[in-house]
Design an enzyme around this catalytic site. Structure first.
Site, mmCIF file in Angstrom:
data_model
loop_
_atom_site.group_PDB
_atom_site.id
_atom_site.type_symbol
_atom_site.label_atom_id
_atom_site.label_comp_id
_atom_site.label_asym_id
_atom_site.label_seq_id
_atom_site.Cartn_x
_atom_site.Cartn_y
_atom_site.Cartn_z
ATOM 1 C CE LYS A 38 -4.355 -1.905 1.518
ATOM 2 N NZ LYS A 38 -5.380 -2.027 2.562
ATOM 3 N NE ARG A 82 -7.416 -8.392 1.208
ATOM 4 C CZ ARG A 82 -7.008 -7.626 0.202
ATOM 5 N NH1 ARG A 82 -6.020 -6.779 0.367
ATOM 6 N NH2 ARG A 82 -7.600 -7.703 -0.965
HETATM 7 C C1 7PJ Z 1 -8.058 -4.602 2.193
HETATM 8 C C2 7PJ Z 1 -9.114 -5.428 1.840
HETATM 9 C C3 7PJ Z 1 -7.694 -4.504 3.576
HETATM 10 C C4 7PJ Z 1 -9.441 -6.087 4.019
HETATM 11 C C5 7PJ Z 1 -8.348 -4.438 0.080
HETATM 12 C C6 7PJ Z 1 -5.497 -3.739 -1.563
HETATM 13 C C7 7PJ Z 1 -6.742 -2.938 -1.647
HETATM 14 N N1 7PJ Z 1 -9.791 -6.195 2.734
HETATM 15 N N2 7PJ Z 1 -9.285 -5.327 0.509
HETATM 16 N N3 7PJ Z 1 -8.413 -5.276 4.435
HETATM 17 N N4 7PJ Z 1 -7.584 -3.997 1.080
HETATM 18 N N5 7PJ Z 1 -10.089 -6.811 4.935
HETATM 19 O O1 7PJ Z 1 -5.496 -4.939 -1.744
HETATM 20 O O2 7PJ Z 1 -4.445 -3.104 -1.323
HETATM 21 O O3 7PJ Z 1 -6.794 -3.776 4.005
HETATM 22 S S1 7PJ Z 1 -8.223 -3.959 -1.588
#
Ligand code: 7PJ
Length: 258
Positions: free
Chosen positions: A204, A239
């Site tokens: 990010k 994640r």
């Molecule tokens: C996140 C997400 C996060 C959760 C995305 C990316 C953007 N779901 N979906 N937490 N970010 N739970 O993959 O950088 O931080 S999409």
């Protein structure tokens, strides 16, 4: 949690998986590398991304969810649409990951409550199109935590057992660099929510904001630094895009902890 984007416009790996079979193979590789679950997402949530129709999102995600589930891979569906949740559950998904914390669509709460799935409630002010204009907080940790506590209460009132919930401060969603860093510094405070925590910061923009310009594919070192901060804070779920690399870092971190 391994990230499997099946969008043509995702910010960090958009368009890498051209076909369902290619995406299934990529998800299998993440599972074999040690991911406990693979998070399938068919709608880009990067700031200003165009909306995706239900039909389009179903077409992108469901064959991949089905293929992975059939191969025995635990699957999470990253969606804000109740219809995608319903189809993904039927196709074998065991976790619902909704960056709107089940607020984007009225039926999502009932779909989640009526399932047996685990549910990730992420903090985001507004929606992906408005969130960056809403990045204003006096006390970002306190305010994000209070908002998550309110969503947990709503879920419980709707019959979603607390034991199925996971909370996520939503790094990069309606937050500036200072907010993201304050959340990462203050992660421990989120344990007061009484549910396991998930942290998503892989690749990010907080990384180049702190360390200097780097294209998304060159952000692994920063991603690992944040993953280890999450581990230190007792976060249950990370994640990440780079599963094998993150697990190597975590294993060394754990072995050195004594
Ligand atoms: C996140 C997400 C996060 C959760 C995305 C990316 C953007 N779901 N979906 N937490 N970010 N739970 O993959 O950088 O931080 S999409």
């Amino acid at each position: 949690m391994g990230i499997l984007n099946v969008t043509p416009d995702s910010f960090s790996d958009g368009g890498r998986h051209g076909t369902a079979d290619g995406a299934i193979a990529a998800g299998l590789r993440m599972f074999e590398a040690g991911a406990a679950i693979v998070d399938v997402g068919g709608e880009s949530t990067r700031p200003g991304a165009p909306e995706v129709s239900l039909e389009e999102e179903l077409q992108r995600t469901i064959p991949v969810v089905e293929g992975l589930a059939r191969a025995g891979v635990p699957v999470s569906i990253d969606t804000m649409k109740a219809g995608v949740m319903r189809a993904a559950l039927a196709a074998g998904a065991g976790m619902l990951n909704d960056v709107s914390a089940l607020q984007a669509e009225a039926e999502s709460l009932a779909v989640a409550a009526g399932s047996k799935a685990q549910v990730v409630l992420m903090h985001m002010p507004g929606n992906p199109r408005t969130m960056q204009g809403l990045a204003a907080y006096d006390d970002v940790v306190g305010e994000v935590r209070a908002a998550l506590a309110a969503r947990i209460a709503v879920c419980e009132a709707a019959g979603l057992a607390r034991g199925r919930l996971i909370a996520d401060p939503g790094i990069g969603f309606g937050k500036g660099v200072g907010h993201n860093l304050a959340l990462l510094r203050g992660l421990e405070a989120f344990h007061a929510l009484g549910v396991p925590l998930l942290l998503g910061a892989s690749r990010k923009s907080v990384i180049p904001a702190v360390a200097g310009a780097a294209p998304v594919t060159d952000r692994l070192p920063g991603s690992l630094a944040i993953a280890l901060r999450g581990a230190e804070a007792g976060v249950a779920w990370l994640r990440v895009h780079d599963v094998a690399e993150t697990l190597q870092a975590l294993k060394l971190w754990e072995a050195m902890r004594g």
